[in-house]
Enzyme design. Sequence first.
Site, short mmCIF file in Angstrom:
data_model
loop_
_atom_site.label_atom_id
_atom_site.label_comp_id
_atom_site.label_asym_id
_atom_site.label_seq_id
_atom_site.Cartn_x
_atom_site.Cartn_y
_atom_site.Cartn_z
CB THR A 184 -0.91 0.06 1.25
OG1 THR A 184 -0.07 0.04 2.41
CG2 THR A 184 -1.87 -1.11 1.29
CB CYS B 120 -2.74 1.59 12.85
SG CYS B 120 -3.86 2.24 11.59
NE ARG C 246 1.33 7.62 -0.61
CZ ARG C 246 0.14 7.02 -0.54
NH1 ARG C 246 -0.88 7.65 0.00
NH2 ARG C 246 -0.02 5.80 -1.02
CB CYS D 203 -1.62 5.41 8.42
SG CYS D 203 -3.29 4.98 8.90
CB CYS E 16 -2.52 5.27 13.43
SG CYS E 16 -1.32 4.84 12.15
ZN LIG Z 1 -2.46 3.52 10.48
#
Ligand SMILES: [Zn+2]
Length: 349
Positions: free
Chosen positions: A28, A36, A61, A63, A66
């Site tokens: 991802t 998270c 990158r 999230c 979180c």
């Molecule tokens: Zn996260």
Amino acid sequence: MNPNIYWQAVVAKSQIMSDIFVYAVKTTGIYCRSSCSAKTPKRENVEFFQTWHEAETQGYRACKKCHPSGESIAVRQHRQMIEACELIQANNGELGLVDLAAHFAMSHYFFQRVFKQEIGITPKQYSNEVKRQNMTQVLQNRDKNIIDVAYDSGFNSVGRFYASVQANIGMTPTSFRHGGKQMQIYFALSECSLGYVLVASSHKGICNISMGDDLEQLLQDFQDIYPNAELVANDTDFNAVVAHVLEKIEMPKTQLQLPLDIQGTAFQQKVWQALMKIPVGETRNYTEIAELIGQPTAARAVAQSCANNRLAVAIPCHRVVRKNGDLSGYKWGVERKRTLLEREQFSQK
Ligand SMILES: [Zn+2]
């Protein structure tokens, strides 16, 4: 650290580990904290980094759930709760829980929990303390009469102001202003095995018991509490009261048969009542007292209330020690605390 430990933290969605490292998911391109709420990725797709900077350098990158970059959750919550305190102060303790929580985009339930965790007392208690301090300040301004003070403080009735001052400060505005002026206070200085003792009584009961090595200092501190009261020394009737207090200091098992004039906030009164239930010869720690009064995270506020005790021995704050058995401090000198506790233990044998 061993990546397996990081991985276990990810699987367990560990809160404790969430500030220590981040994990990035190759499929991802996003990196997260261990706590998270995102779906746990496959182990083979995961990389670990000690800091979020490293993850960013590798092209990952942050999230959006979180917020793993920037300050940690713990640091942020701490900063927010300090800000909450400032907000309460700026609003004279009048800001409601829901509004406060909304300011931080938290539910009021969660906000209350975090606040209590960080500050040691509830937002409500903190607000009341702010109100109390503000009232103390405005009342000390003698250029204004009490009715003006009441309206200036945002009360729309003088009666409500009186009730609130009495609840928050423990005396009426007039008594406070006069430093207890209508009050006659009887006092006597005496000596016991622990040094000099000053015992004082209002018409309601004993209002001060303090101990020290320096007679003048003892007297000065006492006068500072009641700057305008009429202090009556060496009253013959009062000597019997003093004798009884001294007996209590020398022989811990003596039941104090005298009324006490206990002045303090509702919270302090609760703490002091709990202290009076600790049996002779036993000790409790600050957390245990906090639990006893139903506010398990208020240990620091409990310690503060012990430090504000005006009735040495009669309110046995000397029976509160640290969790590890350390004596911690004592308003009237830690050596006296030690002696009192040893004496009480001995009296139990
Ligand atoms: Zn996260």
